[in-house]
Design a protein around this motif. Structure first.
Motif, PDB file in Angstrom:
ATOM      1  N   HIS A 191      26.198  52.971 -53.933  1.00  0.00           N
ATOM      2  CA  HIS A 191      25.051  52.113 -53.644  1.00  0.00           C
ATOM      3  C   HIS A 191      25.357  51.150 -52.499  1.00  0.00           C
ATOM      4  N   HIS A 192      26.608  50.715 -52.374  1.00  0.00           N
ATOM      5  CA  HIS A 192      26.981  49.858 -51.249  1.00  0.00           C
ATOM      6  C   HIS A 192      26.961  50.646 -49.934  1.00  0.00           C
ATOM      7  N   PHE A 193      27.386  51.899 -49.996  1.00  0.00           N
ATOM      8  CA  PHE A 193      27.322  52.737 -48.797  1.00  0.00           C
ATOM      9  C   PHE A 193      25.869  52.925 -48.375  1.00  0.00           C
ATOM     10  N   TYR A 194      24.986  53.098 -49.335  1.00  0.00           N
ATOM     11  CA  TYR A 194      23.558  53.254 -49.042  1.00  0.00           C
ATOM     12  C   TYR A 194      22.996  51.995 -48.387  1.00  0.00           C
ATOM     13  N   LEU A 195      23.471  50.826 -48.813  1.00  0.00           N
ATOM     14  CA  LEU A 195      22.998  49.563 -48.250  1.00  0.00           C
ATOM     15  C   LEU A 195      23.679  49.195 -46.944  1.00  0.00           C
ATOM     16  N   GLY A 196      24.621  50.025 -46.483  1.00  0.00           N
ATOM     17  CA  GLY A 196      25.323  49.735 -45.244  1.00  0.00           C
ATOM     18  C   GLY A 196      26.515  48.818 -45.415  1.00  0.00           C
ATOM     19  N   ARG A 197      26.929  48.556 -46.652  1.00  0.00           N
ATOM     20  CA  ARG A 197      28.082  47.691 -46.934  1.00  0.00           C
ATOM     21  C   ARG A 197      29.313  48.578 -47.118  1.00  0.00           C
ATOM     22  N   ASP A 198      29.787  49.129 -46.006  1.00  0.00           N
ATOM     23  CA  ASP A 198      30.851  50.135 -46.072  1.00  0.00           C
ATOM     24  C   ASP A 198      32.157  49.562 -46.600  1.00  0.00           C
ATOM     25  N   ARG A 199      32.491  48.345 -46.215  1.00  0.00           N
ATOM     26  CA  ARG A 199      33.724  47.731 -46.722  1.00  0.00           C
ATOM     27  C   ARG A 199      33.660  47.561 -48.244  1.00  0.00           C
ATOM     28  N   HIS A 200      32.508  47.105 -48.714  1.00  0.00           N
ATOM     29  CA  HIS A 200      32.327  46.939 -50.155  1.00  0.00           C
ATOM     30  C   HIS A 200      32.438  48.287 -50.864  1.00  0.00           C
ATOM     31  N   ALA A 201      31.846  49.322 -50.265  1.00  0.00           N
ATOM     32  CA  ALA A 201      31.917  50.658 -50.851  1.00  0.00           C
ATOM     33  C   ALA A 201      33.357  51.145 -50.919  1.00  0.00           C
ATOM     34  N   PHE A 202      34.132  50.892 -49.862  1.00  0.00           N
ATOM     35  CA  PHE A 202      35.530  51.329 -49.835  1.00  0.00           C
ATOM     36  C   PHE A 202      36.353  50.607 -50.908  1.00  0.00           C
TER      37      PHE A 202
END
Length: 387
Positions: free
Chosen positions: A21-32
């Protein structure tokens, strides 16, 4: 492209621990970070349900960069407020990555080289991890600041022995996280400070931390296409996977029944020479031959037999007999094993050992019953065929 609230909550509910869901929102660091901590061990994933509306709003970066810039223009909101969640995330992620870097260094190499690698890789992992967490969302800090304070423990890492590496690294984690979240006093407080030297030092600290420390983003981040974003996450994950594999292969140990520790790579080498692996290997080779020469039906028949649904193969192993054993051989072996493992023969053993013997005795009885039933069924079937 505007994000969907429904899609965001659906991804959070289904794949939240992996950060999709973070990757979907553009929060790539959070997703990682979520990918490599399983959503902060599930705690962060559960608690962020209250933060999802804010994350969705922040996905519109043009509005929020302007909004936060207005806040930063005020004299009371020059820097982001301290967040205990972000601070805890920095400590946790830095400890995980830093200790992984330490564990990835092979212990069998030259002692001096081993010590130097520990001293540099640990603080490097800490700096990169804290920088990653500190730059999530609308906040940012410079990588240089993270490296300066994480490497402040480098002399201690080099001076003390390797067995103190983790303890020293934890000090570096705390110092770096505190430095990143440090908030210097306001301009008014600095002007009221006693002494010219103190005024100058506080003014210098304000200038340094305003350029290097934690602050709001003033410019819109560059948006990359999804292929580039995926490539970055996959590449970084490959580095961490390689480090994890090196840590397991070179340094991980397991304990034997005698309390001795052996390296995992030696245990794996012995496993691939063991009878269990050779049986698996032969079974797989036979399955390939059945599929190649006998077709799908023979392959499925052999697969079902290999899975041992009736427990026949295991029963023969317990009785230490080949599958071609006759009924006479089975009876003789059963009587021999019953005499050998009968609990009455071991009156003076301790409770734990007695329980093992009783379990073994029961296992032998069950194996004999299984073999006897299967042989009786086959004999009955053969008689029906003959008739």
């Amino acid at each position: 492209m505007a994000v969907s609230t429904v899609v965001t909550y659906f991804l959070w509910l289904t794949t939240g621990c992996f950060g999709l869901h973070h990757f979907y929102l553009g929060r790539d660091r959070h997703a990682f970070v979520w990918l490599w901590t399983l959503g902060g061990l599930g705690v962060g994933w559960l608690t962020e349900i209250f933060s999802l509306p804010r994350y969705i709003r922040e996905s519109d970066m043009e509005f929020h960069v302007a909004d936060e810039a207005k806040m930063a223009d005020s004299r009371t909101e020059r820097r982001p407020p301290f967040s205990i969640r972000r601070f805890a995330g920095e400590l946790f992620f830095a400890y995980w990555i830093g200790t992984l870097m330490l564990a990835a260094v092979p212990e069998g190499i030259d002692e001096m080289c081993y010590h130097v690698l520990l001293s540099f890789l640990g603080p490097t992992g800490v700096a990169l991890a804290i920088h990653t967490v500190a730059n999530i969302g609308l906040e940012q800090c410079d990588l240089v600041l993270c490296f300066v304070f994480s490497y402040s423990v480098l002399p201690l890492m080099l001076f003390f022995s390797a067995k103190h590496a983790v303890e020293i690294l934890m000090k570096g984690i705390l110092v770096t996280a505190l430095a990143v979240n440090y908030n210097p006093m306001s301009a008014e407080d600095g002007e009221e400070a006693d002494g010219e030297v103190k005024k100058f030092s506080m003014s210098y600290l304000r200038r340094v931390w305003s350029r290097r420390g934690k602050r709001y983003r003033r410019t819109k981040p560059v948006k990359h296409n999804i292929c580039w974003r995926l490539a970055v996450i996959v590449g970084l994950s490959a580095v961490l996977l390689g480090s994890l594999a090196a840590a397991v292969y070179f340094n991980a140990r397991i304990k034997t029944d005698y309390g001795e520790e052996i390296l995992v790579r030696e245990a794996l080498a012995n496993f691939f020479k063991s009878p269990a692996w050779l049986r698996i290997k032969d079974t797989l080779a036979m399955m390939v031959d059945k599929l190649k020469y006998g077709g799908l039906s023979e392959f499925l028949d052999y697969l079902i037999k290999s899975l041992d649904p009736e427990g026949e193969l295991n029963a023969y192993e317990v009785l230490k007999l080949p599958q071609t054993a006759t009924e006479k051989d089975i009876n003789e072996q059963y009587k021999k094993l019953v005499r050998q493992y009968h609990p009455d023969r071991f009156p003076n053993v301790d409770l734990e050992e007695k329980r093992k013997i009783e379990n073994r005795f029961i296992e032998i009885q069950q194996a004999y019953e299984t073999v006897s039933k299967i042989k009786a069924k086959r004999m009955l079937k053969n008689r029906k065929i003959e008739l």
